[in-house]
Design an enzyme around this catalytic site. Structure first.
Site, PDB file in Angstrom:
ATOM      1  N   ARG A  58       0.806  -1.220   0.000  1.00  0.00           N
ATOM      2  CA  ARG A  58       0.000   0.000   0.000  1.00  0.00           C
ATOM      3  C   ARG A  58       0.840   1.271   0.000  1.00  0.00           C
ATOM      4  O   ARG A  58       0.494   2.227  -0.679  1.00  0.00           O
ATOM      5  CB  ARG A  58      -1.016  -0.018   1.122  1.00  0.00           C
ATOM      6  CG  ARG A  58      -0.537   0.383   2.485  1.00  0.00           C
ATOM      7  CD  ARG A  58      -1.471  -0.124   3.530  1.00  0.00           C
ATOM      8  NE  ARG A  58      -1.430  -1.581   3.537  1.00  0.00           N
ATOM      9  CZ  ARG A  58      -2.480  -2.362   3.706  1.00  0.00           C
ATOM     10  NH1 ARG A  58      -3.649  -1.850   3.890  1.00  0.00           N
ATOM     11  NH2 ARG A  58      -2.340  -3.664   3.709  1.00  0.00           N
ATOM     12  N   THR A  59       1.934   1.290   0.738  1.00  0.00           N
ATOM     13  CA  THR A  59       2.706   2.536   0.819  1.00  0.00           C
ATOM     14  C   THR A  59       3.326   2.875  -0.536  1.00  0.00           C
ATOM     15  O   THR A  59       3.276   4.017  -0.990  1.00  0.00           O
ATOM     16  CB  THR A  59       3.773   2.442   1.916  1.00  0.00           C
ATOM     17  OG1 THR A  59       3.141   2.074   3.141  1.00  0.00           O
ATOM     18  CG2 THR A  59       4.488   3.767   2.116  1.00  0.00           C
ATOM     19  N   LYS A  86      24.213  -7.475  -5.362  1.00  0.00           N
ATOM     20  CA  LYS A  86      25.580  -7.681  -5.858  1.00  0.00           C
ATOM     21  C   LYS A  86      26.600  -7.036  -4.930  1.00  0.00           C
ATOM     22  O   LYS A  86      27.782  -6.980  -5.252  1.00  0.00           O
ATOM     23  CB  LYS A  86      25.719  -7.103  -7.274  1.00  0.00           C
ATOM     24  CG  LYS A  86      24.769  -7.736  -8.262  1.00  0.00           C
ATOM     25  CD  LYS A  86      24.961  -7.130  -9.650  1.00  0.00           C
ATOM     26  CE  LYS A  86      23.869  -7.613 -10.601  1.00  0.00           C
ATOM     27  NZ  LYS A  86      23.800  -6.807 -11.809  1.00  0.00           N
ATOM     28  N   ARG A 108      12.180   3.443   1.576  1.00  0.00           N
ATOM     29  CA  ARG A 108      11.880   2.555   2.711  1.00  0.00           C
ATOM     30  C   ARG A 108      13.072   1.631   2.895  1.00  0.00           C
ATOM     31  O   ARG A 108      13.615   1.109   1.922  1.00  0.00           O
ATOM     32  CB  ARG A 108      10.626   1.725   2.432  1.00  0.00           C
ATOM     33  CG  ARG A 108      10.443   0.615   3.464  1.00  0.00           C
ATOM     34  CD  ARG A 108       9.108  -0.059   3.366  1.00  0.00           C
ATOM     35  NE  ARG A 108       8.049   0.787   3.891  1.00  0.00           N
ATOM     36  CZ  ARG A 108       6.822   0.357   4.164  1.00  0.00           C
ATOM     37  NH1 ARG A 108       6.494  -0.900   3.958  1.00  0.00           N
ATOM     38  NH2 ARG A 108       5.918   1.187   4.647  1.00  0.00           N
ATOM     39  N   HIS A 136       7.888   6.584  10.446  1.00  0.00           N
ATOM     40  CA  HIS A 136       7.075   6.390   9.233  1.00  0.00           C
ATOM     41  C   HIS A 136       6.148   7.608   9.173  1.00  0.00           C
ATOM     42  O   HIS A 136       4.948   7.517   9.441  1.00  0.00           O
ATOM     43  CB  HIS A 136       6.281   5.084   9.380  1.00  0.00           C
ATOM     44  CG  HIS A 136       5.616   4.598   8.132  1.00  0.00           C
ATOM     45  ND1 HIS A 136       5.527   5.337   6.978  1.00  0.00           N
ATOM     46  CD2 HIS A 136       4.980   3.418   7.872  1.00  0.00           C
ATOM     47  CE1 HIS A 136       4.870   4.634   6.062  1.00  0.00           C
ATOM     48  NE2 HIS A 136       4.535   3.475   6.581  1.00  0.00           N
TER      49      HIS A 136
HETATM   50  C1  NCD Z   1       3.331  -0.380   8.290  1.00  0.00           C
HETATM   51  C2  NCD Z   1       4.826  -0.382   8.057  1.00  0.00           C
HETATM   52  O1  NCD Z   1       5.292  -0.836   7.037  1.00  0.00           O
HETATM   53  O2  NCD Z   1       5.511   0.103   8.952  1.00  0.00           O
HETATM   54  N1  NCD Z   1       2.553  -0.612   7.161  1.00  0.00           N
HETATM   55  C3  NCD Z   1       2.333   0.355   6.256  1.00  0.00           C
HETATM   56  O3  NCD Z   1       3.117   1.245   6.042  1.00  0.00           O
HETATM   57  N2  NCD Z   1       1.161   0.293   5.623  1.00  0.00           N
HETATM   58  C4  NCD Z   1       2.932  -1.231   9.408  1.00  0.00           C
HETATM   59  C5  NCD Z   1       3.227  -2.686   9.318  1.00  0.00           C
HETATM   60  O4  NCD Z   1       3.984  -3.168   8.489  1.00  0.00           O
HETATM   61  O5  NCD Z   1       2.667  -3.401  10.172  1.00  0.00           O
END
Ligand code: NCD
Length: 318
Positions: A58-59, A86, A108, A136
């Site tokens: 989703r992100t 690599k 990320r 986050h």
């Molecule tokens: C979160 C994350 O990745 O930190 N999810 C997200 O961003 N939708 C929370 C999670 O992974 O539980």
């Protein structure tokens, strides 16, 4: 301009007025996203690269849609399959990308602090899409927007954040944001899933759902982050669900108009009962996803304004 940062690395450096500025702009993008022609121009001519060193559905999709709706050229790097395998270091990868002149880098990474380090090496505006157990920020902002729209305010609310706090960057960013906006934050979960020195964050800590949810306006459930555990944190998932899983009975301790949140992905039957998650009268989980796109559009728009101002020769912005 009320938002004066080069990057969005965390909630920590943001002032309450800056948080409000992002949310106000995001409100206008919610309207755009609900209209039939979803087209803004704030990022026209800019290149956005999404670098996800950790799996995400989703992100990553949310940042991609946000960039495209505002006219950016968006590229997704499949980092799992990349030259990292690599042996290339994070910094070498960043410098290589930097040479291609991206304007926005969405990153990320599994290690806390990696995104901040990268931001020091590149010219682009960097957005932290989650770094290890650290921050986050766009998740906390989208949660704040959801709460503000549902509750009509973002102050003097009692918010219970429940579950695996220790491994959660979502919890950390939310604790910071909700605290800055003067809400009461409660953390609810087994002591094994509470971070050390948590009391320093100005929160109340509970190890049972009854006391923790009593009178709460918002109940925010977190996923058990099994991938960040090396065993021994909970006796069993069954036992965990029994004590800390959100079901109708436990939710009845909260206020009658309390909303239920979850950042996703959900473990149904572990931290939350499926019928609660799907109850459109209580659960705002789908709204959170909707607000995510709008908040990311707003954050990238504000960063792009600062980027353009900094590039203008007469600029005084640092
Ligand atoms: C979160 C994350 O990745 O930190 N999810 C997200 O961003 N939708 C929370 C999670 O992974 O539980």
């Amino acid at each position: 301009m009320t938002f004066r940062h080069r990057h969005l690395l965390g909630i920590e450096p943001l002032a309450p007025a800056e948080i409000t500025a992002i949310l106000d702009l995001a409100d206008s993008y919610v309207d755009l996203n609900r209209s039939s022609v979803k087209r803004g121009t704030a990022l026209e001519g800019l290149t956005q690269i999404n670098m996800f060193f950790e799996a995400s559905t989703r992100t990553q999709a949310s940042f991609e849609i946000a960039g495209k709706r505002l006219g950016a050229d968006v590229m997704n790097m499949a980092m799992q399959a990349s030259s990292i395998k690599k042996g290339e270091t994070l910094i070498d990868t960043a410098l290589t990308l930097n040479a291609m002149h991206p304007d926005l880098l969405v990153v990320r990474h599994p290690h806390s602090g990696a995104v901040n380090l990268l931001a020091e090496k590149v010219n682009a505006a960097v957005l932290n899409a989650g770094d290890g157990k650290h921050e986050h920020p766009t998740q906390a902002l989208l949660d704040a927007l959801t709460i503000r729209r549902k509750k009509g305010r973002l102050h003097r609310l009692t918010v219970a954040i429940c579950g695996d706090i220790a491994h959660s960057r979502v919890a950390r960013s939310n604790i910071l944001l909700l605290g800055k906006m003067e809400n009461r934050v409660r953390l609810v979960g087994p002591p094994t899933l509470m971070p050390a020195r948590i009391h320093e964050f100005g929160v109340e800590v509970f190890d049972n759902m009854h006391a923790g949810l009593e009178g709460a306006d918002v109940v925010m459930m977190l996923r058990l982050q099994k991938e960040r555990m090396d065993g021994g944190f909970i006796p069993s998932e069954r036992e965990y669900y029994h004590r800390f899983g959100l079901d109708a009975e436990k939710l009845s301790y909260a206020r009658a108009d309390a909303i239920v949140m979850h950042p996703g992905p959900m473990n149904r039957g572990v931290e939350i009962d499926g019928t609660i998650a799907d109850d459109i009268n209580r659960s705002v989980i789908q709204e959170q996803v909707e607000m995510g796109v709008a908040v990311r559009m707003a954050a990238m728009d504000l960063l792009a304004r600062n980027l353009r101002a900094a590039r203008a020769p007469e600029s005084v912005l640092v």
